[in-house]
Structures are given as structure tokens and as C-alpha cells.
Design an enzyme around this catalytic site. Structure first.
Site, PDB file in Angstrom:
ATOM      1  CB  SER A  67      87.486 -20.055  94.024  1.00 42.61           C
ATOM      2  OG  SER A  67      86.370 -19.790  94.837  1.00 42.61           O
TER       3      SER A  67
HETATM    4  N1  SAH Z   1      81.914 -20.359  93.286  1.00 39.80           N
HETATM    5  C1  SAH Z   1      82.268 -19.005  92.918  1.00 39.80           C
HETATM    6  C2  SAH Z   1      83.029 -18.307  94.036  1.00 39.80           C
HETATM    7  C3  SAH Z   1      82.397 -16.985  94.286  1.00 39.80           C
HETATM    8  S1  SAH Z   1      82.892 -16.119  95.734  1.00 39.80           S
HETATM    9  C4  SAH Z   1      82.995 -18.957  91.597  1.00 39.80           C
HETATM   10  O1  SAH Z   1      83.276 -20.023  91.022  1.00 39.80           O
HETATM   11  O2  SAH Z   1      83.249 -17.868  91.089  1.00 39.80           O
HETATM   12  C5  SAH Z   1      81.561 -16.471  96.834  1.00 39.80           C
HETATM   13  C6  SAH Z   1      80.183 -16.007  96.429  1.00 39.80           C
HETATM   14  O3  SAH Z   1      79.306 -16.339  97.499  1.00 39.80           O
HETATM   15  C7  SAH Z   1      80.029 -14.502  96.204  1.00 39.80           C
HETATM   16  O4  SAH Z   1      79.519 -14.273  94.934  1.00 39.80           O
HETATM   17  C8  SAH Z   1      79.033 -14.079  97.301  1.00 39.80           C
HETATM   18  O5  SAH Z   1      78.150 -13.050  96.901  1.00 39.80           O
HETATM   19  C9  SAH Z   1      78.285 -15.379  97.533  1.00 39.80           C
HETATM   20  N2  SAH Z   1      77.581 -15.473  98.812  1.00 39.80           N
HETATM   21  C10 SAH Z   1      77.951 -15.013 100.034  1.00 39.80           C
HETATM   22  N3  SAH Z   1      77.015 -15.323 100.963  1.00 39.80           N
HETATM   23  C11 SAH Z   1      76.024 -16.003 100.308  1.00 39.80           C
HETATM   24  C12 SAH Z   1      74.782 -16.595 100.711  1.00 39.80           C
HETATM   25  N4  SAH Z   1      74.340 -16.571 101.972  1.00 39.80           N
HETATM   26  N5  SAH Z   1      74.027 -17.207  99.767  1.00 39.80           N
HETATM   27  C13 SAH Z   1      74.433 -17.272  98.477  1.00 39.80           C
HETATM   28  N6  SAH Z   1      75.595 -16.724  98.028  1.00 39.80           N
HETATM   29  C14 SAH Z   1      76.384 -16.109  98.941  1.00 39.80           C
END
Ligand code: SAH
Length: 220
Positions: A67
Site C-alpha cells: 500500500s
Molecule cells: N498490508 C499489505 C498490503 C498488501 S495488498 C502491505 O503492507 O504490504 C493486500 C494483500 O491481501 C495481498 O497480499 C493479498 O494476497 C491479500 N489477500 C487478499 N485476500 C485475502 C484473504 N482473504 N485473506 C488474506 N489475505 C488476503
């Protein structure tokens, strides 16, 4: 393995980034301390090291994103994180958001659904923090074993308020999640009163990768 030297790199750039975030109304002193400390460049593919302190989202593996720093700061500040808060994060991704929460003294439980990202995040977070627990699972189901949580943060776009997940929030707790379609979402701050009543406020438009799972979107 990263060295101590790696973690101190780019301190000047971190300071400039924090100035930019302060201009965008990020002011929680403990959050600012964490943003100045956590080495965001270590959570990115090497090719993006020179962009690590721009206020932009960047690609990580498996078509996912880390993000934008403003988004991380905005979600964190909205949750009014206190030392000792038990925080559930859905979407570990790079692990950067989890590191910010841990740096602020929260006890972090973070779930990721993609094995490669879960393992990469684990490798880096285990070097720095003892107060982060990671799980490879569908985060839309939460992590009942350690519930209830003081705060819940969802870092992927949800089609709904995830009411089932909110049963894992303490009375008096808060959650923040982007709710909308796959293209654009409203950031929703949800509060659960001491008598278990849910209220919500919308805090503007954001764009996240989709939350995929039983109570999220189906894949493709
Ligand atoms: N908080 C992260 C943002 C990552 S983007 C950071 O600081 O980098 C969002 C993430 O959510 C992705 O890695 C994606 O694979 C994950 N995601 C999507 N659906 C999900 C679910 N049902 N359970 C766990 N993770 C999920």
C-alpha cells in the site's frame, strides 16, 4: 539476511516522506516514530529500492501491491493504536503494515492467503519483531483462536462490511476496511459500542487489490 546497516539506509528519505505525510494530516506521534524507523525498502523487490520512500503503492510478487505510505498511515492513525492493542490484519502482503503496527507496540495477528507472500513476510518480520504472528489462511474467516481483537485492519478491497469477522472484535473495538467494488472503495471506520452496536463512518475513496475468500470476492 539483512544487516543492521541495511536498516539504517535511507534515513533522510524516510524523513522527507514523513514530512509529506504530516502535510496530509498524519500526526500521531507514535505512528510518526514508526514511519521514521521501519525500513520500507526491505519489504520491496530490490528493483524498487530507489522508489521505496515515494508516497506511492508499488508492486510486490504475485500481482499484489504494498500500500501507499499515506494509506498505511491513514488506516493506522484512524485505528488509534495503543501499546498492547491486539490487532488483526487481513492481507499481510509485504509485511510493512504489520511492522508499523508492531513498532507502535501492538500485538499483531496478520493473515495472508498467498503462500509465497506469507513466507517472504515471515522471513523479514521474524528478524525484527517478536510481537507479530502470521497465518497462511483465508482472512475473511478471521483468526478465532486468538479472538477477540481490539482493532481489525483489512488491507484488501472488500465487497461488504464483513459482519462475520466483526464478531471477533471486542465491545468498544474498532475496525477499518475498504468497502466497494473491485475498482474503487470507500474507507470505512467501524466502531463496536460496549453494548455491541455497530456504527460506521466513511473516510474517502481508496483503491486496493481485491479481498479474495469465502466472505470476499471469488477468484477471477
Ligand atoms: N498490508 C499489505 C498490503 C498488501 S495488498 C502491505 O503492507 O504490504 C493486500 C494483500 O491481501 C495481498 O497480499 C493479498 O494476497 C491479500 N489477500 C487478499 N485476500 C485475502 C484473504 N482473504 N485473506 C488474506 N489475505 C488476503
Amino acid at each position: 539476511m539483512n544487516t543492521i546497516k541495511d536498516t539504517f539506509k535511507h534515513q533522510g528519505q524516510r524523513r522527507l516522506l514523513v514530512k509529506e505525510l504530516e502535510n496530509k494530516k498524519i500526526k500521531d506521534p507514535e505512528l510518526i516514530r514508526a514511519l521514521l524507523k521501519v525500513p520500507r525498502h526491505l519489504f520491496l523487490p530490490k528493483d524498487f529500492e530507489n522508489k521505496a520512500y515515494d508516497d506511492i503503492a508499488l508492486p510486490i510478487d504475485e500481482d499484489q501491491t504494498i500500500s501507499q505510505p499515506f494509506t498505511v498511515a491513514f488506516q493506522t492513525q484512524s485505528l488509534e493504536i495503543k501499546p498492547g492493542d491486539k490487532v488483526l490484519e487481513i492481507g499481510t502482503g509485504s509485511g510493512y503494515q504489520a511492522a508499523i503496527l508492531a513498532e507502535m507496540g501492538a500485538l499483531v495477528y496478520s493473515i495472508e492467503r498467498i503462500p509465497k507472500l506469507h513466507l517472504q513476510a515471515k522471513k523479514i518480520l521474524d528478524q525484527f519483531y517478536k510481537n507479530i504472528h502470521l497465518l497462511l489462511s483465508d482472512g475473511t474467516l478471521g483468526w478465532p483462536e486468538f479472538a477477540p481483537y481490539n482493532k481489525i485492519i483489512v488491507t484488501a478491497a472488500s465487497p461488504s462490511l464483513l459482519e462475520n469477522l466483526m464478531t471477533q472484535l471486542v465491545p468498544g473495538g474498532m475496525a477499518i476496511l475498504p468497502v466497494g467494488d473491485k475498482k474503487i472503495q470507500k474507507m470505512v471506520l467501524l466502531k463496536k459500542s460496549v453494548d455491541n452496536k455497530i456504527s460506521t463512518v466513511e473516510l474517502g475513496d481508496f483503491r486496493f487489490v481485491p479481498l479474495i475468500g469465502k466472505n470476499g470476492w471469488t477468484e477471477k
